[in-house]
Design an enzyme around this catalytic site. Sequence first.
Site, PDB file in Angstrom:
ATOM      1  N   ALA A 220       2.901  -4.854 -12.295  1.00  0.00           N
ATOM      2  CA  ALA A 220       4.240  -4.998 -12.840  1.00  0.00           C
ATOM      3  C   ALA A 220       5.207  -5.083 -11.669  1.00  0.00           C
ATOM      4  O   ALA A 220       4.906  -4.593 -10.573  1.00  0.00           O
ATOM      5  CB  ALA A 220       4.577  -3.794 -13.713  1.00  0.00           C
TER       6      ALA A 220
ATOM      7  N   GLY B 155      -0.680  -3.841 -13.572  1.00  0.00           N
ATOM      8  CA  GLY B 155      -0.477  -4.817 -14.642  1.00  0.00           C
ATOM      9  C   GLY B 155      -1.235  -6.112 -14.400  1.00  0.00           C
ATOM     10  O   GLY B 155      -1.528  -6.849 -15.354  1.00  0.00           O
TER      11      GLY B 155
ATOM     12  N   GLU C 243      -4.593  -5.413 -15.713  1.00  0.00           N
ATOM     13  CA  GLU C 243      -4.446  -5.327 -17.173  1.00  0.00           C
ATOM     14  C   GLU C 243      -4.333  -6.712 -17.791  1.00  0.00           C
ATOM     15  O   GLU C 243      -4.923  -6.992 -18.840  1.00  0.00           O
ATOM     16  CB  GLU C 243      -3.233  -4.452 -17.507  1.00  0.00           C
ATOM     17  CG  GLU C 243      -3.471  -3.000 -17.096  1.00  0.00           C
ATOM     18  CD  GLU C 243      -2.243  -2.121 -17.216  1.00  0.00           C
ATOM     19  OE1 GLU C 243      -1.182  -2.503 -16.671  1.00  0.00           O
ATOM     20  OE2 GLU C 243      -2.330  -1.061 -17.845  1.00  0.00           O
TER      21      GLU C 243
ATOM     22  N   GLU D 157      -1.313   2.919 -10.520  1.00  0.00           N
ATOM     23  CA  GLU D 157      -0.069   3.453 -11.095  1.00  0.00           C
ATOM     24  C   GLU D 157       0.226   4.900 -10.724  1.00  0.00           C
ATOM     25  O   GLU D 157       1.376   5.252 -10.453  1.00  0.00           O
ATOM     26  CB  GLU D 157      -0.096   3.333 -12.632  1.00  0.00           C
ATOM     27  CG  GLU D 157       0.160   1.923 -13.142  1.00  0.00           C
ATOM     28  CD  GLU D 157      -1.103   1.079 -13.260  1.00  0.00           C
ATOM     29  OE1 GLU D 157      -2.164   1.486 -12.725  1.00  0.00           O
ATOM     30  OE2 GLU D 157      -1.037   0.010 -13.874  1.00  0.00           O
TER      31      GLU D 157
HETATM   32  N1  CO8 Z   1       6.255  -5.436  -7.568  1.00  0.00           N
HETATM   33  C1  CO8 Z   1       7.247  -5.983  -6.848  1.00  0.00           C
HETATM   34  N2  CO8 Z   1       7.067  -6.511  -5.625  1.00  0.00           N
HETATM   35  C2  CO8 Z   1       5.828  -6.460  -5.112  1.00  0.00           C
HETATM   36  C3  CO8 Z   1       4.750  -5.915  -5.795  1.00  0.00           C
HETATM   37  C4  CO8 Z   1       5.015  -5.370  -7.097  1.00  0.00           C
HETATM   38  N3  CO8 Z   1       4.037  -4.845  -7.851  1.00  0.00           N
HETATM   39  N4  CO8 Z   1       3.655  -6.000  -5.034  1.00  0.00           N
HETATM   40  C5  CO8 Z   1       4.025  -6.606  -3.894  1.00  0.00           C
HETATM   41  N5  CO8 Z   1       5.345  -6.887  -3.942  1.00  0.00           N
HETATM   42  C6  CO8 Z   1       6.130  -7.545  -2.906  1.00  0.00           C
HETATM   43  C7  CO8 Z   1       6.411  -6.609  -1.756  1.00  0.00           C
HETATM   44  O1  CO8 Z   1       7.516  -5.791  -2.064  1.00  0.00           O
HETATM   45  C8  CO8 Z   1       6.649  -7.592  -0.627  1.00  0.00           C
HETATM   46  O2  CO8 Z   1       7.964  -8.090  -0.793  1.00  0.00           O
HETATM   47  P1  CO8 Z   1       8.939  -8.224   0.515  1.00  0.00           P
HETATM   48  O3  CO8 Z   1       8.244  -9.225   1.387  1.00  0.00           O
HETATM   49  O4  CO8 Z   1      10.213  -8.722  -0.079  1.00  0.00           O
HETATM   50  O5  CO8 Z   1       9.013  -6.866   1.106  1.00  0.00           O
HETATM   51  C9  CO8 Z   1       5.695  -8.727  -0.937  1.00  0.00           C
HETATM   52  O6  CO8 Z   1       5.373  -8.597  -2.313  1.00  0.00           O
HETATM   53  C10 CO8 Z   1       4.404  -8.646  -0.153  1.00  0.00           C
HETATM   54  O7  CO8 Z   1       3.836  -7.361  -0.333  1.00  0.00           O
HETATM   55  P2  CO8 Z   1       3.453  -6.411   0.884  1.00  0.00           P
HETATM   56  O8  CO8 Z   1       4.332  -6.648   2.046  1.00  0.00           O
HETATM   57  O9  CO8 Z   1       3.386  -5.005   0.350  1.00  0.00           O
HETATM   58  O10 CO8 Z   1       1.990  -6.964   1.202  1.00  0.00           O
HETATM   59  P3  CO8 Z   1       0.769  -6.147   1.833  1.00  0.00           P
HETATM   60  O11 CO8 Z   1      -0.256  -7.151   2.163  1.00  0.00           O
HETATM   61  O12 CO8 Z   1       1.235  -5.213   2.881  1.00  0.00           O
HETATM   62  O13 CO8 Z   1       0.218  -5.238   0.616  1.00  0.00           O
HETATM   63  C11 CO8 Z   1      -0.400  -4.790  -1.655  1.00  0.00           C
HETATM   64  C12 CO8 Z   1      -0.286  -5.843  -0.547  1.00  0.00           C
HETATM   65  C13 CO8 Z   1      -1.435  -3.747  -1.274  1.00  0.00           C
HETATM   66  C14 CO8 Z   1      -0.818  -5.494  -2.933  1.00  0.00           C
HETATM   67  C15 CO8 Z   1       0.972  -4.087  -1.843  1.00  0.00           C
HETATM   68  O14 CO8 Z   1       1.962  -5.087  -2.010  1.00  0.00           O
HETATM   69  C16 CO8 Z   1       1.059  -3.182  -3.018  1.00  0.00           C
HETATM   70  O15 CO8 Z   1       0.542  -2.065  -2.987  1.00  0.00           O
HETATM   71  N6  CO8 Z   1       1.737  -3.615  -4.122  1.00  0.00           N
HETATM   72  C17 CO8 Z   1       1.973  -2.812  -5.266  1.00  0.00           C
HETATM   73  C18 CO8 Z   1       0.716  -2.670  -6.080  1.00  0.00           C
HETATM   74  C19 CO8 Z   1       0.973  -1.752  -7.259  1.00  0.00           C
HETATM   75  O16 CO8 Z   1       1.252  -0.582  -7.113  1.00  0.00           O
HETATM   76  N7  CO8 Z   1       0.857  -2.287  -8.488  1.00  0.00           N
HETATM   77  C20 CO8 Z   1       1.042  -1.528  -9.678  1.00  0.00           C
HETATM   78  C21 CO8 Z   1       2.459  -1.628 -10.114  1.00  0.00           C
HETATM   79  S1  CO8 Z   1       2.800  -0.587 -11.506  1.00  0.00           S
HETATM   80  C22 CO8 Z   1       2.135  -1.418 -12.810  1.00  0.00           C
HETATM   81  O17 CO8 Z   1       1.565  -2.464 -12.679  1.00  0.00           O
HETATM   82  C23 CO8 Z   1       2.334  -0.796 -14.147  1.00  0.00           C
HETATM   83  C24 CO8 Z   1       1.712  -1.663 -15.244  1.00  0.00           C
HETATM   84  C25 CO8 Z   1       2.215  -1.291 -16.604  1.00  0.00           C
HETATM   85  C26 CO8 Z   1       3.568  -1.890 -16.845  1.00  0.00           C
HETATM   86  C27 CO8 Z   1       3.766  -2.350 -18.234  1.00  0.00           C
HETATM   87  C28 CO8 Z   1       4.657  -3.560 -18.318  1.00  0.00           C
HETATM   88  C29 CO8 Z   1       4.094  -4.788 -17.722  1.00  0.00           C
END
Ligand code: CO8
Length: 266
Positions: free
Chosen positions: A71, A116, A119, A139
């Site tokens: 998400a 998500g 999911e 999460e």
């Molecule tokens: N949301 C928003 N932005 C994101 C997300 C995200 N989930 N994931 C990555 N980005 C963005 C980063 O903020 C970054 O943006 P910027 O360049 O502007 O800073 C860009 O994408 C690249 O990401 P990273 O620099 O972090 O890249 P890395 O290679 O260092 O890391 C990862 C990659 C490991 C995937 C890392 O980005 C990460 O951990 N992302 C988050 C993963 C996460 O926690 N996902 C779960 C989110 S919660 C969820 O999904 C709840 C689901 C239920 C919701 C119900 C409604 C849909």
Amino acid sequence: PGTDEVRPPVRVERDGVVATVVIDRPKALNALSPDVLRALAAAFDELAAEGDAVRGVLVVGEGGRAFVAGADIRSLATLTPEEGAESARLGHRVAAVIEAFPAPVIACVDGFALGGGLELAMACDMIYATDASAFGQPEVRLGLIPGFGGTVRLPRAVGLSFAKELIYTGRRIDAATAEAAGLVARRFPDREALLAGARATIDEVAQNAWTAVALAKRVLVEASGTPTATASDLEVAGFADAFRTDDMREGVAAFIEKREPRFSGR
Ligand code: CO8
């Protein structure tokens, strides 16, 4: 510069009977904002309106690094509990639209499928993945829990014990581990092989009666997680519905007459 912001976050490409739904927010690793979720639901609604002209859908993420990294965390940051519930409901609506879609939907994962994103992939009929993929429900690392089917579909896919380990730790697993656990149906060396493999599956399915595949999907989706007696009743009802189709008459007649069937999709 600037063009990225005006590009729609979801687009549909067509190649004969195969449609590809592309999630196109590579700068945010294709994170699911409310706009993306609404666009996904709309894309599947439009494809469903085409009936048997679409025999299968591939869902892919743009950019080569992620299927979907979850998400959109930024759009979750300031939500009230009620708004949180609303965003989870929107995710579940996308899952429902995919599960109601009358042909197979293959999640083609090349890169991160997290939260998500996993999911969404699990709401599809099957997950195909490249070796460069990673899966997880991170999460709890954010103080959240899976909200878009993770607590429901992950245990069904991999069993309760492994699902709990993944959800409580937030740990990521690689494609080989996900395949061994039954989460991933098929694994490929790279994106090109992944897409070709997914297309080949849809082409193979498209040889069969569209009506029968749609009925099988309906029964599999509706029966999943229900008690054996309920699931059996659903199967009987779906089996009976097959006898309402021209395709069933044709398929059985073709076998008896020792010829290839000519299915009409009705
Ligand atoms: N949301 C928003 N932005 C994101 C997300 C995200 N989930 N994931 C990555 N980005 C963005 C980063 O903020 C970054 O943006 P910027 O360049 O502007 O800073 C860009 O994408 C690249 O990401 P990273 O620099 O972090 O890249 P890395 O290679 O260092 O890391 C990862 C990659 C490991 C995937 C890392 O980005 C990460 O951990 N992302 C988050 C993963 C996460 O926690 N996902 C779960 C989110 S919660 C969820 O999904 C709840 C689901 C239920 C919701 C119900 C409604 C849909």
